[in-house]
Structures are given as structure tokens and as C-alpha cells.
Design a protein around this motif. Structure first.
Motif, PDB file in Angstrom:
ATOM      1  N   CYS A   1       0.830  -1.197   0.000  1.00  0.00           N
ATOM      2  CA  CYS A   1       0.000   0.000   0.000  1.00  0.00           C
ATOM      3  C   CYS A   1       0.865   1.248   0.000  1.00  0.00           C
ATOM      4  O   CYS A   1       1.908   1.306   0.654  1.00  0.00           O
ATOM      5  CB  CYS A   1      -0.873   0.007   1.251  1.00  0.00           C
ATOM      6  N   ALA A   2       0.424   2.259  -0.742  1.00  0.00           N
ATOM      7  CA  ALA A   2       1.084   3.565  -0.762  1.00  0.00           C
ATOM      8  C   ALA A   2       0.004   4.638  -0.874  1.00  0.00           C
ATOM      9  O   ALA A   2      -1.103   4.377  -1.346  1.00  0.00           O
ATOM     10  CB  ALA A   2       2.060   3.670  -1.924  1.00  0.00           C
ATOM     11  N   VAL A   3       0.350   5.833  -0.430  1.00  0.00           N
ATOM     12  CA  VAL A   3      -0.569   6.967  -0.546  1.00  0.00           C
ATOM     13  C   VAL A   3       0.118   8.029  -1.404  1.00  0.00           C
ATOM     14  O   VAL A   3       1.236   8.447  -1.108  1.00  0.00           O
ATOM     15  CB  VAL A   3      -0.934   7.558   0.831  1.00  0.00           C
ATOM     16  N   MET A   4      -0.558   8.419  -2.469  1.00  0.00           N
ATOM     17  CA  MET A   4      -0.046   9.463  -3.347  1.00  0.00           C
ATOM     18  C   MET A   4      -0.826  10.749  -3.084  1.00  0.00           C
ATOM     19  O   MET A   4      -2.051  10.758  -3.102  1.00  0.00           O
ATOM     20  CB  MET A   4      -0.192   9.047  -4.827  1.00  0.00           C
ATOM     21  N   PHE A   5      -0.100  11.821  -2.808  1.00  0.00           N
ATOM     22  CA  PHE A   5      -0.710  13.110  -2.520  1.00  0.00           C
ATOM     23  C   PHE A   5      -0.568  14.011  -3.752  1.00  0.00           C
ATOM     24  O   PHE A   5       0.515  14.123  -4.335  1.00  0.00           O
ATOM     25  CB  PHE A   5      -0.045  13.760  -1.310  1.00  0.00           C
ATOM     26  N   LEU A   6      -1.667  14.653  -4.136  1.00  0.00           N
ATOM     27  CA  LEU A   6      -1.721  15.446  -5.357  1.00  0.00           C
ATOM     28  C   LEU A   6      -2.189  16.866  -5.054  1.00  0.00           C
ATOM     29  O   LEU A   6      -3.149  17.064  -4.305  1.00  0.00           O
ATOM     30  CB  LEU A   6      -2.698  14.811  -6.363  1.00  0.00           C
ATOM     31  N   GLN A   7      -1.529  17.836  -5.673  1.00  0.00           N
ATOM     32  CA  GLN A   7      -1.948  19.231  -5.535  1.00  0.00           C
ATOM     33  C   GLN A   7      -1.658  19.960  -6.838  1.00  0.00           C
ATOM     34  O   GLN A   7      -0.544  19.905  -7.364  1.00  0.00           O
ATOM     35  CB  GLN A   7      -1.221  19.922  -4.391  1.00  0.00           C
ATOM     36  N   SER A   8      -2.668  20.641  -7.361  1.00  0.00           N
ATOM     37  CA  SER A   8      -2.474  21.462  -8.552  1.00  0.00           C
ATOM     38  C   SER A   8      -1.765  22.757  -8.173  1.00  0.00           C
ATOM     39  O   SER A   8      -2.073  23.369  -7.152  1.00  0.00           O
ATOM     40  CB  SER A   8      -3.826  21.788  -9.198  1.00  0.00           C
ATOM     41  N   LEU A   9      -0.807  23.157  -9.002  1.00  0.00           N
ATOM     42  CA  LEU A   9      -0.098  24.418  -8.787  1.00  0.00           C
ATOM     43  C   LEU A   9      -0.639  25.524  -9.687  1.00  0.00           C
ATOM     44  O   LEU A   9      -0.091  26.630  -9.710  1.00  0.00           O
ATOM     45  CB  LEU A   9       1.402  24.223  -9.045  1.00  0.00           C
ATOM     46  N   CYS A  10      -1.700  25.208 -10.429  1.00  0.00           N
ATOM     47  CA  CYS A  10      -2.290  26.193 -11.338  1.00  0.00           C
ATOM     48  C   CYS A  10      -3.430  26.943 -10.648  1.00  0.00           C
ATOM     49  O   CYS A  10      -4.328  26.304 -10.074  1.00  0.00           O
ATOM     50  CB  CYS A  10      -2.823  25.510 -12.599  1.00  0.00           C
TER      51      CYS A  10
ATOM     52  N   PRO B   1      -3.477  20.850   1.858  1.00  0.00           N
ATOM     53  CA  PRO B   1      -4.031  21.249   0.564  1.00  0.00           C
ATOM     54  C   PRO B   1      -3.960  20.148  -0.500  1.00  0.00           C
ATOM     55  O   PRO B   1      -4.275  20.385  -1.666  1.00  0.00           O
ATOM     56  CB  PRO B   1      -3.131  22.423   0.163  1.00  0.00           C
ATOM     57  N   PHE B   2      -3.541  18.941  -0.095  1.00  0.00           N
ATOM     58  CA  PHE B   2      -3.406  17.844  -1.046  1.00  0.00           C
ATOM     59  C   PHE B   2      -4.677  16.999  -1.102  1.00  0.00           C
ATOM     60  O   PHE B   2      -5.487  16.997  -0.167  1.00  0.00           O
ATOM     61  CB  PHE B   2      -2.236  16.936  -0.654  1.00  0.00           C
ATOM     62  N   LEU B   3      -4.807  16.275  -2.198  1.00  0.00           N
ATOM     63  CA  LEU B   3      -5.796  15.223  -2.331  1.00  0.00           C
ATOM     64  C   LEU B   3      -5.037  13.910  -2.162  1.00  0.00           C
ATOM     65  O   LEU B   3      -4.096  13.633  -2.907  1.00  0.00           O
ATOM     66  CB  LEU B   3      -6.463  15.278  -3.703  1.00  0.00           C
ATOM     67  N   GLY B   4      -5.403  13.116  -1.150  1.00  0.00           N
ATOM     68  CA  GLY B   4      -4.694  11.866  -0.876  1.00  0.00           C
ATOM     69  C   GLY B   4      -5.369  10.687  -1.552  1.00  0.00           C
ATOM     70  O   GLY B   4      -6.589  10.546  -1.511  1.00  0.00           O
ATOM     71  N   VAL B   5      -4.576   9.837  -2.193  1.00  0.00           N
ATOM     72  CA  VAL B   5      -5.090   8.661  -2.897  1.00  0.00           C
ATOM     73  C   VAL B   5      -4.381   7.424  -2.346  1.00  0.00           C
ATOM     74  O   VAL B   5      -3.175   7.244  -2.549  1.00  0.00           O
ATOM     75  CB  VAL B   5      -4.849   8.753  -4.418  1.00  0.00           C
ATOM     76  N   GLU B   6      -5.117   6.586  -1.626  1.00  0.00           N
ATOM     77  CA  GLU B   6      -4.543   5.354  -1.072  1.00  0.00           C
ATOM     78  C   GLU B   6      -4.695   4.230  -2.083  1.00  0.00           C
ATOM     79  O   GLU B   6      -5.804   3.925  -2.526  1.00  0.00           O
ATOM     80  CB  GLU B   6      -5.229   4.981   0.241  1.00  0.00           C
ATOM     81  N   VAL B   7      -3.571   3.619  -2.448  1.00  0.00           N
ATOM     82  CA  VAL B   7      -3.547   2.621  -3.517  1.00  0.00           C
ATOM     83  C   VAL B   7      -2.964   1.314  -2.997  1.00  0.00           C
ATOM     84  O   VAL B   7      -1.937   1.306  -2.310  1.00  0.00           O
ATOM     85  CB  VAL B   7      -2.694   3.109  -4.708  1.00  0.00           C
ATOM     86  N   LYS B   8      -3.627   0.223  -3.323  1.00  0.00           N
ATOM     87  CA  LYS B   8      -3.106  -1.110  -3.030  1.00  0.00           C
ATOM     88  C   LYS B   8      -2.599  -1.716  -4.330  1.00  0.00           C
ATOM     89  O   LYS B   8      -3.331  -1.789  -5.321  1.00  0.00           O
ATOM     90  CB  LYS B   8      -4.206  -1.994  -2.436  1.00  0.00           C
ATOM     91  N   PHE B   9      -1.337  -2.147  -4.352  1.00  0.00           N
ATOM     92  CA  PHE B   9      -0.757  -2.797  -5.522  1.00  0.00           C
ATOM     93  C   PHE B   9      -0.878  -4.306  -5.367  1.00  0.00           C
ATOM     94  O   PHE B   9      -0.626  -4.859  -4.299  1.00  0.00           O
ATOM     95  CB  PHE B   9       0.702  -2.375  -5.698  1.00  0.00           C
TER      96      PHE B   9
END
Length: 291
Positions: free
Chosen positions: A14-23, A69-77
Motif C-alpha cells: 500500500c502507498a498513498v499518493m498526494f496530489l496538488q495542482s499548482l495552477c 491542501p493535497f488530495l490523498g489517494v490510497e492505492v493497493k498494488f
């Protein structure tokens, strides 16, 4: 890296990817919180992971959450090979590129999107050790999911499958017992609008075709002079050191350069069908496999 987990079972992690737009004006977290934007952002994330982890079935999105300010996405591989491919894509910047391309297309953005990302497994920030992929894989493997898939994700997955199968699909033109228009083509009894191949198509193809790129090249070469004769073997030799992705990328780039406006999506899909690579065609067409 073994294909077993710490408890001896099949490899997962499992990993969590955090995403944030800079626009300015594009806030991924706000869009996901909006009922109308939630599905689009989920689809952007799903397509991005599909491109970067080697296809559907290699991962599962467990939860998308507010990490302001991020959107967190928890992913299972689901296996070590898919996780390694994702890490390589993430390290090279391809994940951000896929995300931006899908977001710009599905959100109809007038500008190119720039995003900031962070990847964590448990308490480990993987961005700090991306040059040690085996260590990253170990951290992800040790970070086993603490929960089942979120109910909200179940609903979004069902909506995505319904869109792919149903008449409301943006990609599919439903025409029962009707002739296929000249600007369309048929695939798996569904009618699609034909168009020129895009950069996103080239990248999806290059990520998914693997060692079969030569076979697809020869199928395309039946109607493309630039890919006839020794052209395929020359490409293989010229880009051997760069690997399979670059060989496939150069193949499709040469096809587009040679055919111009005639380098249509239908021709690539037909070549993939001829090579028994229908799952890759489904991926390029944004289709979910039928249950």
C-alpha cells in the motif's frame, strides 16, 4: 525482490499518493469534494494509475481523502511487478505527465496543468529514496492496507463501469442496427468516433504493449510504407539501449509522422486486434473490461 509478502502470501502493498495542482483556479481537492467534479477527478486518477502501473487489475484504489491542501489517494498494488513499474513511472515524472494529460482532457482545461506530488508508505516518504527502488518496494510491501475499499470508491467504480458499458458513455456512440458513419469505427460491437492519434495514445500504447510492439508495427506496416521492409528491425536496433517503451514510442511516432492526418485511432485499434491485444485497445479507448 520476492513475490511474497512478509507473511508468506502473495505480494501486495500500500502507498498513498498526494496530489496538488499548482495552477490558479484548478483545485483538485475542491473539485473532488464537488458532487459533479468527484467522478471526473476519480476517472483522471484511475486512468493515471492504469497507465503507470501496467494496466487494469494491477492495483486497487482504496480511498481518496482530504489531506488539505493535497488530495490523498490510497492505492493497493496487487503484485511487485506492477508496483515497480509504478515507481519507475513516478520517479521519471511520467505519473505527473499522465495525470496532467488526463485532467486537461477530461476537465477541458484551457491551460497545461502543473501538479505537485508526494508518495508515502506508512511513515516513509518515498520521494527521498526513489533511487533505491527495492527499498521503496519493501516499504510499500510492509505497509499493508488497514481497511477495505471505501464505499464511496465502490460507487465511483460502478459509475465508471456503467459509463463504459452504457449509452451515456462520452466515448461510445450507441447506434444499434445502424450503419457506421464514415468518421467512426466499430470495436467490440460499439461505435467510436475516429480521430487522429494523440500524445496520450502514444504513451498508453508504449506503456502497455511491451515486447509485442514489433507485431503491432508489422500490422500497421501492411498499410504504411514507412514501416515496411527492414524499418521495424532498424527501430529495434536503433533504440535497443533505451528499452521497450522507447522502441514502441518511436514506432508510433514514426507512423504518425509518415501518415499525417491519416494516422487514425481506428488503424491502431485494428492493428491491436490483429495482434490479440484487445485489452490494450480497451485501455486506450478508456473502456473498462466487461464483467
Amino acid at each position: 525482490m520476492a513475490d511474497k509478502t512478509v507473511d508468506g502470501g502473495p505480494w501486495t502493498g500500500c502507498a498513498v499518493m498526494f496530489l496538488q495542482s499548482l495552477c490558479p483556479g484548478v483545485n483538485l481537492l475542491s473539485l473532488y469534494k464537488d458532487p459533479q467534479g468527484k467522478f471526473i477527478i476519480f476517472k483522471v486518477i484511475k486512468l493515471t494509475l492504469t497507465d503507470s502501473a501496467g494496466g487494469l487489475g494491477t492495483f486497487e484504489i482504496l480511498k481518496v481523502h482530504d489531506a488539505d491542501p493535497f488530495l490523498g489517494v490510497e492505492v493497493k498494488f496487487m503484485n511487485v511487478a506492477a508496483c515497480r513499474q509504478f515507481l519507475e513511472s513516478y520517479s521519471s515524472g511520467a505519473v505527473r505527465q499522465y495525470l496532467c494529460q488526463h485532467a486537461c482532457r477530461l476537465l477541458a482545461l484551457p491551460q497545461e496543468l502543473t501538479v505537485e506530488t508526494q508518495l508515502k508508505a506508512g511513515t516513509h516518504i518515498l520521494d527521498r529514496c526513489l533511487d533505491k527502488l527495492d527499498l521503496c518496494l519493501q516499504h510499500i510491501n510492509l505497509s499493508q492496507p488497514e481497511r477495505l475499499r471505501d464505499e464511496e470508491i465502490d460507487e465511483l467504480e460502478q459509475q465508471l463501469q456503467s459509463q463504459a458499458r452504457g449509452p451515456a458513455s462520452q466515448s461510445v456512440i450507441t447506434q444499434e442496427e445502424s450503419p457506421v458513419p464514415s468518421n467512426c469505427f466499430k470495436f467490440q460491437n460499439r461505435v467510436f468516433e475516429d480521430r487522429m492519434l494523440t500524445a496520450a495514445d502514444v504513451q498508453s500504447f508504449s506503456n502497455g504493449v511491451g515486447r509485442q510492439w514489433k507485431h503491432v508495427g508489422r500490422a500497421l506496416g501492411k498499410n504504411c510504407r514507412a514501416l515496411k521492409g527492414p524499418a521495424i528491425d532498424n527501430l529495434a536496433y536503433e533504440y535497443e539501449r533505451e528499452g521497450l517503451y522507447e522502441q514502441a514510442y518511436q514506432l508510433l511516432s514514426r507512423f504518425i509522422q509518415a501518415e499525417g492526418r491519416a494516422a487514425k485511432l481506428s488503424r491502431l485499434v485494428k492493428a491491436l486486434e490483429d495482434c490479440k491485444l484487445t485489452s490494450l485497445a480497451e485501455n486506450i479507448l478508456d473502456l473498462q473490461p466487461r464483467e
